[in-house]
Scaffold this motif. Structure first.
Motif, PDB file in Angstrom:
ATOM      1  N   LEU A  35      20.959 -32.984  36.516  1.00  0.00           N
ATOM      2  CA  LEU A  35      21.746 -32.663  35.324  1.00  0.00           C
ATOM      3  C   LEU A  35      23.061 -33.449  35.321  1.00  0.00           C
ATOM      4  CD1 LEU A  35      21.156 -28.807  35.091  1.00  0.00           C
ATOM      5  CD2 LEU A  35      20.099 -30.599  33.711  1.00  0.00           C
ATOM      6  N   HIS A  36      23.666 -33.592  36.500  1.00  0.00           N
ATOM      7  CA  HIS A  36      24.876 -34.426  36.601  1.00  0.00           C
ATOM      8  C   HIS A  36      24.557 -35.872  36.223  1.00  0.00           C
ATOM      9  CE1 HIS A  36      27.798 -31.635  38.225  1.00  0.00           C
ATOM     10  NE2 HIS A  36      26.946 -31.232  39.153  1.00  0.00           N
ATOM     11  N   TRP A  37      23.413 -36.361  36.669  1.00  0.00           N
ATOM     12  CA  TRP A  37      23.014 -37.744  36.361  1.00  0.00           C
ATOM     13  C   TRP A  37      22.841 -37.938  34.865  1.00  0.00           C
ATOM     14  CZ3 TRP A  37      19.042 -40.218  33.935  1.00  0.00           C
ATOM     15  CH2 TRP A  37      18.883 -41.592  34.192  1.00  0.00           C
ATOM     16  N   LEU A  38      22.204 -36.971  34.217  1.00  0.00           N
ATOM     17  CA  LEU A  38      22.000 -37.063  32.771  1.00  0.00           C
ATOM     18  C   LEU A  38      23.344 -37.088  32.038  1.00  0.00           C
ATOM     19  CD1 LEU A  38      19.023 -34.577  32.438  1.00  0.00           C
ATOM     20  CD2 LEU A  38      18.956 -36.996  31.811  1.00  0.00           C
ATOM     21  N   ARG A  39      24.257 -36.213  32.442  1.00  0.00           N
ATOM     22  CA  ARG A  39      25.555 -36.162  31.775  1.00  0.00           C
ATOM     23  C   ARG A  39      26.340 -37.449  32.009  1.00  0.00           C
ATOM     24  NH1 ARG A  39      28.789 -30.721  32.319  1.00  0.00           N
ATOM     25  NH2 ARG A  39      27.092 -30.174  30.885  1.00  0.00           N
ATOM     26  N   ALA A  40      26.244 -37.994  33.232  1.00  0.00           N
ATOM     27  CA  ALA A  40      26.959 -39.238  33.548  1.00  0.00           C
ATOM     28  C   ALA A  40      26.459 -40.401  32.718  1.00  0.00           C
ATOM     29  CB  ALA A  40      26.820 -39.556  35.035  1.00  0.00           C
TER      30      ALA A  40
ATOM     31  N   ALA B 218      22.769 -32.539  28.951  1.00  0.00           N
ATOM     32  CA  ALA B 218      22.112 -31.883  30.084  1.00  0.00           C
ATOM     33  C   ALA B 218      21.435 -30.576  29.663  1.00  0.00           C
ATOM     34  CB  ALA B 218      23.121 -31.626  31.202  1.00  0.00           C
ATOM     35  N   ASP B 219      22.090 -29.814  28.787  1.00  0.00           N
ATOM     36  CA  ASP B 219      21.506 -28.541  28.342  1.00  0.00           C
ATOM     37  C   ASP B 219      20.212 -28.769  27.570  1.00  0.00           C
ATOM     38  OD1 ASP B 219      23.501 -27.021  29.492  1.00  0.00           O
ATOM     39  OD2 ASP B 219      24.771 -27.103  27.702  1.00  0.00           O
TER      40      ASP B 219
END
Length: 218
Positions: free
Chosen positions: A188-193, A198-199
């Motif tokens: 999820l951190h990777w997606l947001r970065a 992420a949600d």
């Protein structure tokens, strides 16, 4: 990762009185246990077999008979047993008419299970059924591509977190769960970065998981 991180499936049993109103409660208990054992795909067939075996006791042994449901693993098969005190009233595959409302119980059990039989003991009889699973070991997991890919990821995380040669290469079930949660959080951190929601990704992953689970249960 090996079966130290898999699901322990300890035998359990439940005494009850053979009454029609007990069937729904027994089916519910069985469904809950199969979910905890990671065998939800067997729920429909297992509940049907359970209902027919209990109905057989009610019809041929008598209402109110002290009876016991015992559930265990027989190798990689799910095994269910119904214990009752009558060693004379033996279940049989009766040839009932297609439109008959009764007399087809054991035929349904045979059709929805892999094996069934009766064991006579000095003080009781045991009517049992076994249902095949996709497990790779009695306390293992189902053999499918999703689990295999997840294990590869978790194995990689475990190696990265290893401290010293004394650390065991075997993950406990609790440690494996914590590692899985950490892996999901990192993704999820990777997606947001990378500018992704992420949600939304988590919602899509949940929807895909439920769809995959539904297909597996068919």
């Amino acid at each position: 990762m090996d079966c130290s991180a898999c699901t322990p499936r300890k035998p359990w049993d439940l005494p009850f009185l053979a009454e029609p109103e007990e069937v729904a409660a027994l089916r519910r208990v069985l469904r809950i246990h199969l979910g905890l054992w990671g065998l939800s795909e067997l729920t429909e067939a297992a509940q049907l077999c359970l209902s027919e075996l209990v109905s057989n006791v009610i019809t041929h042994v008598g209402r109110g008979t002290p009876t016991t449901l015992a559930v265990s693993m027989s190798g990689t098969r799910l095994r269910m047993e119904i214990h009752d005190p009558d060693t004379k009233a033996l279940p049989a595959l009766d040839k009932a008419a297609e439109d008959a409302e009764t007399g087809r119980g054991m035929a349904l059990v045979a059709a929805h299970s892999d094996h069934w039989g009766v064991q006579l003991l000095p003080d009781r009889k045991v009517t049992w059924v076994e249902l095949a699973t996709a497990l790779n070991a009695p306390d293992g997991h189902s053999r499918n591509v999703h689990v295999s890919r997840a294990e590869s990821v978790l194995r990689g995380y475990d190696k990265q977190q290893a401290v010293g040669p004394e650390r065991s290469s075997r993950l406990s079930a609790t440690a494996a769960e914590e590692t899985a949660i950490e892996a999901i959080a990192d993704l999820l951190h990777w997606l947001r970065a990378h500018g992704r929601d992420a949600d939304e990704a988590l919602d899509r992953a949940q929807a895909q998981f439920e769809a995959d689970a539904e297909r597996t249960a068919r």
